[in-house]
Enzyme design. Structure first.
Site, PDB file in Angstrom:
ATOM      1  N   GLU A   1       0.787  -1.253  -0.074  1.00 10.65           N
ATOM      2  CA  GLU A   1      -0.125  -0.003   0.060  1.00 10.65           C
ATOM      3  C   GLU A   1       0.968   1.305   0.079  1.00 10.65           C
ATOM      4  O   GLU A   1       0.680   2.270   0.648  1.00 10.65           O
ATOM      5  CB  GLU A   1      -0.942   0.213   1.107  1.00 10.65           C
ATOM      6  CG  GLU A   1      -2.008  -0.930   0.997  1.00 10.65           C
ATOM      7  CD  GLU A   1      -3.192  -0.738   2.064  1.00 10.65           C
ATOM      8  OE1 GLU A   1      -3.073   0.186   2.858  1.00 10.65           O
ATOM      9  OE2 GLU A   1      -4.080  -1.984   1.991  1.00 10.65           O
ATOM     10  N   GLY A   2       1.813   1.062  -0.702  1.00 11.65           N
ATOM     11  CA  GLY A   2       2.752   2.070  -0.920  1.00 11.65           C
ATOM     12  C   GLY A   2       4.127   2.041   0.052  1.00 11.65           C
ATOM     13  O   GLY A   2       3.910   2.155   1.274  1.00 11.65           O
TER      14      GLY A   2
END
Length: 783
Positions: A440-441
């Site tokens: 998620e990043g």
């Protein structure tokens, strides 16, 4: 001519011209990322003068009766039927009954409205579900969190057509459809805008009819649930070479739904993410044809995929991984405190040694802070916000602190958690750390570029307005808008300078704090001081570096660290207020504040020590005199450690919402040993005072038969806890254990060696199904 017109002509116009040349233009991708989500308490902190009434006025996160019943019933039931060791080392998947329960109880539909058959839970309820599941099984937690985070369900609710919602949401809610989301390309990684997955608008045959649609070619990886998914939410770049849609031929990133049983879709192979066995793998498609109606939101949303993804991610990142991380920190704190109480060395519980207390105090403080931030973030989201910068702060710093907590916990447990086996209750968390840090990043990107980079534009009272004016094509409007924003910025910067100077000179003594803050008034004042200094430093960085600031990643990261600490420490003060301002919790509050303020002052020092403009750095040091705090005292850290080793309401609040096992489980055994050791402490004290060893026959003259029995029961419970697993040597020849020594009261669990994984295999030797759709829980996959 008015004074405003004179100012615009003689002052604003040349500044406008200079700024337009100095500021790099924003790409559409950058603009969409920056504008994603909303601003919230982060914007208050960026003003340099946060309004504490707004923070304290935010309604605390609460569970409804229906949500609490779900936690007490289906969530606990699901935990009870999942054996994480068996999932990891034997089956490579959750058991079929777990998959069936998740479908039946609508675990995959927590975010879906009740009108579509979902549970329609609050963000806080979702967070609490993930919190409990993750302390039982990371595989179960991830399996539940993904359909309720970034994916088809959320995108359909935000952007889907009514027809799409009516068809897909009920099927997603009850588990008839298992979703996954394909964003990450092999070549693109964190730079999702660089994906090479393509769709071409064309006419083709679909269900026996000629249809206007899209022919897709894609290769995605790291896609959770893809081996068992029945529908793929796919991000790709859309091209319209024949102009069938009208307008540009390159239409940009688009998001569509792709049933995984369509010809050309290949999935079923699995990744092995750090010995975590949630379903994750690659998914590919070659010449896959879908009708144009499969674009989420229909033709109107063609080319708008990037803003859609950023908007969905803005809220999702603030719930799932922070919940898992906060649970991990609390779990580490509780188990370490209990273990340090029951495990003795040199005749003392190991938790009585100051070196061990140093680790345990940090565990307690981190657990308090992370759960405070989790609750505050959920409260903000449940107010209808999608705080993008706050979500980035939470994702990065929660996973970092979980990593710290697991390391501290394993340091105290020592050999107990070095040896893997069913008794090692920290092994799964240890293996999960790289996943949280990366997905998620990636945290490096989030910390260095997003938190301050996006925050400085979105949260600053005037910067985004100035940038928007500079991008305006109407020259008269652009100049007028810039004039208003720029001079507002000048006034704001002037006020910020005097705030930062005055609050620094007085050590924050005169800085604002809520009128009835009580014992934590001094901490509010220090945060008000730091917020003013942060706002001034940010303005000076933007003024002197301009667009080059985004290339000064370490400076951006340290400014982001200051903003992050301001948010996290605000959450600590908010939690203490919401929980009734309990004096017995003050050591935890004080530890968090002292540790966080030391981090803030260190970050300020590092920013100024590396600031490219030495004149600016000298100026800021002169007008923002700041010491170097040393962090919490030894006595404060030890007081926090003591909380973990004694039963109390504070300890229970600190570790609420965890799954603490069932009969025969290693956590249940630890909890039982802890309770027995505490209960029998007066008996041992009586013997110590008489200088009699419990094994000495003389002990029977001092204590009763019942007390002797209770001491023996406590010793047996402790012996069970400190035991570790071993395996027959011939069964470790493959790398995975096949059988473990039985725990007390349990028969040996025979374990088969996991077969080699081949393309299309999930690790089972069973034959593949004829259908191209995998059935979760069957331990087989398609293709």
């Amino acid at each position: 001519m008015s004074s405003e017109s004179l100012r615009m002509r003689w002052l604003t116009r040349p500044i406008f011209g200079w700024a337009r040349g100095a500021l790099p233009s924003m790409s559409a991708t950058e603009k969409a990322a920056i504008e994603a989500g909303e601003v919230w308490w982060d914007a208050e902190l960026f003003t340099g003068n946060p309004d504490w009434k707004k923070l304290l006025g935010t309604p605390p996160a609460r569970l409804s009766d229906r949500e609490q019943a779900f936690l007490d019933g289906p969530v606990r039931d699901l935990c009870a039927i999942v054996d994480d060791w068996k999932v990891t080392w034997e089956d490579g998947d959750l058991p079929p009954e777990a998959w069936e329960m998740m479908r039946k109880q609508k675990f995959f539909g927590m975010i879906i409205p009740q009108g579509y058959g979902g549970l329609d839970f609050s963000s806080y309820a979702q967070s609490e579900v993930i919190r409990m599941l993750s302390t039982r099984s990371i595989t179960a937690a991830v399996t539940v969190m993904v359909p309720n985070s970034l994916g088809p369900g959320e995108l359909l609710m935000m952007f889907g057509t009514q027809e799409q919602r009516d068809h897909w949401l009920p099927r997603l809610a009850d588990g008839r459809e298992i979703p996954c989301f394909g964003l990450t390309s092999r070549e693109a990684g964190s730079d999702a805008a660089a994906m090479i997955d393509t769709g071409v608008v064309c006419r083709g045959e679909f269900e026996g009819k000629e249809t206007l649609g899209i022919r897709l070619n894609f290769r995605k990886r790291y896609i959770t649930l893809s081996p068992v998914a029945t529908v793929l939410g796919l991000a790709f770049k859309l091209h319209d070479p024949d102009g069938l849609l009208g307008g540009d031929k390159d239409r940009g990133i688009t998001v569509a739904l792709v049933p995984t049983d369509l010809p050309g879709v290949k999935r079923g192979c699995r990744h092995l993410p750090g010995l975590q066995f949630f379903q994750n793998g690659p998914i590919e498609g070659e010449d896959v044809f879908i009708p144009l109606d499969n674009v989420i939101g229909g033709q109107e949303q063609v080319g708008k995929g990037w803003p859609m993804l950023m908007s969905a991610l803005a809220a999702g990142r603030g719930i799932s991984l922070p919940s898992l991380s906060a649970a991990g920190a609390a779990f580490c704190a509780r188990t370490t405190g209990a273990y340090a109480r029951v495990r003795t060395q040199f005749g003392l519980p190991v938790g009585r040694f100051e070196g061990v207390k140093d680790r345990m105090g940090r565990l307690a403080g981190n657990a308090y802070l992370l759960d405070a931030a989790r609750r505050l973030t959920c409260a903000g989201i449940d107010e209808g916000r999608a705080p993008a910068v706050v979500s980035a702060i939470m994702k990065a710093h929660a996973t970092y602190r979980m990593r710290d907590s697991v390391i501290e916990a394993m340091d105290v447990h020592s050999g107990k958690t070095v040896i893997d086996g069913p008794r090692n209750y920290l092994g799964s968390l240890w293996r999960a750390i790289p996943i949280g840090i990366t997905v998620e990043g990636a945290n490096i990107l989030t910390r260095n570029l997003i938190i301050f980079g996006q925050g400085s534009i979105r949260c600053h009272p005037y910067l985004l307005k100035e940038m928007t004016a500079l991008e305006e094509t109407d020259k008269d409007k652009a100049l007028k808008d810039f004039d208003k924003a720029f001079w507002g910025h000048v006034g704001h910067a002037t006020a910020t300078f005097f705030r930062a100077w005055g609050r620094s000179l007085t050590g924050g003594l005169l800085a604002p704090a809520p009128a009835d803050a009580g014992a934590v008034t001094k901490y509010y004042r220090q945060l008000s001081r730091y917020a003013a200094c942060f706002a001034l430093t940010s303005d000076m960085a933007l003024l002197t570096l301009g667009g080059a600031l985004k290339r000064k990643e370490t400076i951006s990261a340290r400014l982001g660290d200051i903003l992050s600490e301001l948010y996290l420490l605000s959450a600590v003060l908010k939690r203490w207020q919401d929980e009734g301002r309990k004096d017995e919790d003050l050591p935890l509050v004080a530890w968090c504040m002292e540790e966080g303020m030391a981090t803030i002052e260190t970050s300020f020092d590092q920013v100024l020590a590396n600031f490219p403009s030495r004149v600016t750095a000298w100026f800021l040091r002169l007008f923002m005199p700041m010491g170097r705090r040393r962090g919490p005292s030894d006595a404060l850290t030890q007081a926090c450690a003591d909380i973990l080793m004694e039963p109390s309401a504070t300890r229970d609040r600190l570790t609420a919402g965890l799954y603490l096992g069932g009969e025969g489980d290693s956590i249940h055994a630890l909890e039982r040993a802890f309770a027995l050791v505490v209960e029998t402490e007066p008996i041992r004290r009586k013997l110590r005072d008489a200088r009699i060893d419990p094994a000495d026959p003389k002990a029977k003259t001092l204590i009763t038969a019942d007390e002797t029995r209770r001491l023996a029961e406590a010793k047996a419970a402790v012996d069970e806890v400190i035991e570790v697993d071993d395996f027959p040597a011939d069964e470790l020849s493959g790398a995975q254990p096949k059988s473990a020594k039985p725990q007390a009261g349990k028969a040996p669990a025979r374990r088969k060696t996991a077969p080699r994984k081949t393309a299309g295999s999930t690790g089972s030797s069973k034959s593949k199904p004829k259908s191209s759709r995998a059935t979760p829980g069957s331990k087989v996959a398609a293709e």
